[in-house]
Structures are given as C-alpha cells and as structure tokens.
Design a protein around this motif. Structure first.
Motif, PDB file in Angstrom:
ATOM      1  N   GLU A 192      28.554  14.121  -2.426  1.00 53.76           N
ATOM      2  CA  GLU A 192      28.613  13.891  -1.334  1.00 53.76           C
ATOM      3  C   GLU A 192      28.281  15.276  -0.443  1.00 53.76           C
ATOM      4  N   GLN A 215      32.183  12.917   3.521  1.00 54.54           N
ATOM      5  CA  GLN A 215      32.839  12.587   2.126  1.00 54.54           C
ATOM      6  C   GLN A 215      33.688  11.448   2.177  1.00 54.54           C
ATOM      7  N   HIS A 234      35.133  10.599  -1.572  1.00 53.20           N
ATOM      8  CA  HIS A 234      36.240  11.577  -1.867  1.00 53.20           C
ATOM      9  C   HIS A 234      37.526  11.174  -0.810  1.00 53.20           C
ATOM     10  N   THR A 270      32.811  13.397  -9.400  1.00 53.17           N
ATOM     11  CA  THR A 270      32.452  13.163  -8.042  1.00 53.17           C
ATOM     12  C   THR A 270      32.239  14.913  -7.658  1.00 53.17           C
ATOM     13  N   LEU A 301      31.557  17.821  -4.165  1.00 56.28           N
ATOM     14  CA  LEU A 301      30.779  17.724  -2.933  1.00 56.28           C
ATOM     15  C   LEU A 301      30.194  19.061  -2.636  1.00 56.28           C
ATOM     16  N   GLU A 314      29.841  18.044   1.889  1.00 57.14           N
ATOM     17  CA  GLU A 314      31.399  18.287   2.449  1.00 57.14           C
ATOM     18  C   GLU A 314      31.764  17.762   3.887  1.00 57.14           C
ATOM     19  N   SER A 319      27.180  16.072   8.963  1.00 55.37           N
ATOM     20  CA  SER A 319      26.312  16.910   7.961  1.00 55.37           C
ATOM     21  C   SER A 319      24.912  16.932   8.235  1.00 55.37           C
TER      22      SER A 319
END
Length: 311
Positions: free
Chosen positions: A200, A205, A208, A249, A251, A202, A223
């Motif tokens: 993903e 996310q 997350h 996962t 980032l 940052e 993003s």
C-alpha cells in the motif's frame, strides 16, 4: 459475509475462460532474487478489473438476475471501465459514478464503452454513496469496485494463470486499494503454498489500518496512486486474507512509487499507472527483500494512465 474460497476462484475461472486475456509474464531486471512481472496491464480495459466484472455480470446473467435498469458501480476509474465493458458485452446498460477528480482519460474511455458517467464528490466514498442512492431508486444492479465475492473471485483467477507459467513461484506481490485483487490472489496463493505480499502507499493504507484495528476502518487518502488505490476502507475479505499465514504487508512512499513507474518505462517501455508501480516499489525501495533464489512475481495491475506524464 460470504467467505471467499478457492472453489469460488475455480468457478470464476471456468465462467470467464475465453472472455479475458490470459496474463503474460516477463522477467524484470530489478535487484534481488528472480523477479517476474505479470503483465495484467494488457488485460481488456487496461486492468485486472476486467476479470471481476466479467465474473460478476456473467454470474448474474446465468442466474437471471440482470435487471432491465442494467448495472451501476462507483469507481476511481478502472472498475468502472471493466463494468461498462462487461455490461456492453452482455447488452445491458451501465451507469458509472466517479469522483469529480477522476482522470480525464478514464472518463473518456468509459463513455467509449457506452456507459453513462456521473461525477460525484471528491473521493471514492462519496461516489459510492451516490451510486447506492441511484441503485435504490432505479432498480439497477449494484456492483462494487472491490468488496464483492464475485469480483474478488474473478481477480483471483490471475494467480492460477501465473502459476501455469511459473510453477515454482514462491511469492506474488500485489498493490492494495480496497483489497479485491489482494483477497482473490491471496486466497488462491494460499491454496498452493505461495506467499502474498500486499503493498500500500503510505498515504492510503486502509489494509494496514484494518489489521491494526482488528476491523475495517476509514482512513484518510493522500497518495499519487489514489485514483486507483484510494479506497477509504478495506474490505472484510481483505482483512481476513491479511491475517492468514503466508501473507506479508508493506508500505511504500509516493516517491518510490513514482521511481518504480519510471523504471518500468525507461527499462522495459511499460507505461503503467501508479497503482501498478506501487507493487514493484516494495522491491525497488526495499520494503520487501526477497531471499536468495526466491522466485517472485509482481502484478502490474493496470495501464490506464496518461503516457505524457512519463516523458
């Protein structure tokens, strides 16, 4: 919630066989391990979303549940393109809701597939609310960009196609927005003992945040890849998949996403959207480091981008 199974993915594969382009794989010249690219950017409508849309529309056609009002979907662009294409193939109407800041190239292509395009709000969530209101008032069948078992199962067919060409695959790397591609691919990968890396931005996310909270939660979205990875909330299916063994996962910063996109253009003449280079950025930026001898496949999920931004 219907729990996605490998059986769902096998059924989707049978249903869409001959109606989507089998994915091609090619080696990538990036540091670390043996890295391949799954060129899903060559798919109908320019992204993997064609798989889920075809599965969704055909399953409803088979069940006799496609209404006269057609289908409707809210989308950052790619899911709308795929839904419009699949609906056109079945001779039904498609009404697509997009955020007002959706790329002009996607809006133009949607209209090219015969869809009625409606712009609503500045984020996907606002377009989704408008779509749900339209479905309730019109009787149109509401599809979803990622949070539907038929859509995720269609996306998951990609993994078996990759494995037919890379039978000793160790790891598949996918970018994550709302999690439809990830949920489908991870479900199929788990069946074969293949690791999945979910990547993903940052600034976007949702997965997350869901893992941290133990449930899907809303997140802010900011993003360079937000036009395709801009879901404010991950699906429950994606959260379930993220909790399984064999899933990692990662980032990545926007700067790494931009750099990976340029590497694909300059090194391979592949013009991808930022959502596609997000997956590769995990490798080129070091968020995921393959072990020696690890065979990795990065899914390049879409190409609906303005090539002028690569000049």
């Amino acid at each position: 919630m219907h729990q996605l199974t490998y059986g769902d993915i096998k059924a989707a594969g049978d249903r869409i066989a001959g109606r989507v382009r089998p994915v091609a794989v090619a080696p990538l010249d990036v540091a670390g391990g043996e890295v391949w690219a799954a060129l899903e950017l060559l798919q109908h409508t320019g992204s993997f979303k064609a798989r889920g849309a075809q599965n969704f529309v055909r399953a409803h056609r088979e069940a006799g549940t496609l209404p006269d009002a057609g289908v409707t979907i809210a989308s950052g662009g790619n899911a709308g393109l795929a839904c419009a294409w699949a609906a056109q193939e079945q001779g039904v109407r498609a009404t697509v809701f997009l955020p007002a800041n959706a790329p002009a190239v996607k809006v133009a292509r949607l209209r090219g597939y015969g869809a009625e395009v409606r712009l609503a709000g500045r984020e996907y969530a606002e377009a989704l609310a408008a779509c749900e209101e339209f479905a309730a008032s019109s009787g149109a069948l509401a599809s979803h960009a990622y949070d539907h078992p038929l859509v995720a199962a269609g996306a998951g067919t990609l993994l078996d196609e990759i494995r037919r060409q890379l039978p000793s695959l160790d790891t598949v790397v996918v970018s994550v927005g709302g999690g439809g591609l990830f949920a489908g691919v991870a479900t199929a990968a788990r069946e074969h003992g293949v690791r999945t890396v979910a990547v993903e931005p940052e600034g976007s996310q949702a997965l997350h945040a869901a893992v941290a909270a133990g449930r899907p939660v809303d997140v802010p979205v900011d993003s360079v890849a937000a036009d395709a990875l801009g879901a404010r909330r991950a699906s429950a299916a994606a959260l379930w998949a993220a909790r399984q063994d064999g899933v990692r996962t990662a980032l990545v910063a926007d700067s790494e996403i931009v750099r990976a996109r340029r590497l694909l253009w300059e090194g391979h003449r592949l013009a991808v959207e930022h959502a596609a280079s997000t997956a590769l950025a995990a490798l080129t930026g070091g968020a995921y480091r393959p072990a020696e001898g690890e065979r990795v496949c990065v899914v390049l999920c879409g190409a609906n981008t303005d090539p002028g931004t690569l000049a």
